[in-house]
Design an enzyme around this catalytic site. Sequence first.
Site, PDB file in Angstrom:
ATOM      1  CE1 TYR B 278     -85.495 -29.772   9.766  1.00 12.89           C
ATOM      2  CE2 TYR B 278     -87.353 -29.953   8.267  1.00 12.89           C
ATOM      3  CZ  TYR B 278     -86.802 -30.129   9.512  1.00 12.89           C
ATOM      4  OH  TYR B 278     -87.560 -30.673  10.520  1.00 12.89           O
ATOM      5  CE1 TYR B 316     -90.376 -18.473  14.038  1.00 14.56           C
ATOM      6  CE2 TYR B 316     -89.801 -20.164  12.439  1.00 14.56           C
ATOM      7  CZ  TYR B 316     -90.739 -19.328  12.998  1.00 14.56           C
ATOM      8  OH  TYR B 316     -92.017 -19.322  12.515  1.00 14.56           O
TER       9      TYR B 316
END
Lengths: 119, 364
Positions: B278, B316
């Site tokens: 993450y 992204y």
Amino acid sequence: MTPEETWWEATRDQLLLLQFCPACRRYQHYPRFVCTGCGGHDLEFRAAAGTGVIGSFTVVHRAETPYILGRVRLTEGPVLLTHLVDLPDPHCDLPVRLAWRAQPGGRHLPVFRSADDGL
Amino acid sequence: MSVAIVGAAECDLGQTGKSVLELQTQAVTRALADAGIPLSEVDGIATNGISRFSATQLADYLGLQPSWSDSSFAGGAVFEMYVARAAQAIDAGQCRTVVISFASNQRSARSRKLAGVVEEGTPEAAFEAPYQPLYPISYYAMTAQRYLHTYGLTRADLASVAVAARARAQLNPAAWTYGKGPLTVDDVLAAPMISTPLGALDCCLVTDGGGAIVLTSAARARHLPQTPVKVLGYGEALTHTGMATAPDLLHTGAGAAAARAFSQAALGPADIDVVQLYDSFTISVPLGLEALGFAKPGEGLHATIPHNTGGGGLAYCHPGQFGVLLLVEAVRQLRGDSGARTALVHGTGGIFSSHATVILGVDR
């Protein structure tokens, strides 16, 4: 009074309280109903010495005037989230000491300044 | 353990103008199509972020009456936790086909606030909110400051994380920054300062998006169209909610979560081919790779393990809780022609508050 109310009331007299557990000889902050060291409930309040070091900090650029948010590790052990004031060149591990910022209603907010600023 | 991921998909990403339930429906139905399983066979749902009764709400919307559900909330790490719970439920026979999903329209809805949310009645509201930290940015900023100080590094060193993420996203047509060209260290340093040492390009994106994965028993997975991606191990760690709780900013719960997952899988870092972790902020990458065992302390910026292959939250997509898309990308890597046989997925929630690791593998 709850531990939280006791803590805030003491700031009227510019006292920074820490909870102390006599059973395990340990300080904690924020104040709460249990000792996170031993699970005990017989906690007392003691005044902090008001000294510590900057663990880390960040200059927050949200407001028109940026402010310095810091994590100060007190000499007694606990870490406080606080503001660092009158500190043109903050850096990690710098010794600091307690100062107070008046709040509406007579309470005060603990902030920290350089330990050797001569004031 | 005998459970596998047999379907995975994204919903529309970026700035969609769609509702959360439309995006959720896309994610779920696309993942089921990928798995070759009809909607009516879903008997387990794990999701959040829709309403107070998120799993129940999604079941209602999809016309399902599941025998198992989970709507736990632990920030972006919870989807890795859902994998653990789902694997246990399938192994125990409580359900047979689980869909884990999430979607957000936070960019279209302009619902993200820089200062974050202060929940009344919490110790943080009483003792931290008066100092106006930006949540979660200021915590990651203090962690980054401590990291740079401890290892004698600079903002430019950290900027290399954002530069690398942008480069990877240029290979991913679904990425928000796809086609926007490369980023330089100078670009990152010149971006507006938010909370030192983190500027705007040290922070993850704010986009719509989400995804879903489908899990079932490994025995059933052999008869489905996709290469089964087996759940080999999982582990979790919760450490704090307050910004002053953690004794050491550089010691997060990632190490404990990963150790538990590695132990269950009987694997170690050297056995892992690709990592999805993450990347909420640039600092999260070196610190995370170190805690997970892929670099020594202070050397995470030089880790060589392939990671965040789709561009990550920095380049992204970042719909507020990124954990489900880490799983989707790991599945793609394991099914694809990279040759990867094992993947480690590590989710983080809040201010390094919650951690969950999942280790996945395929037979090649």
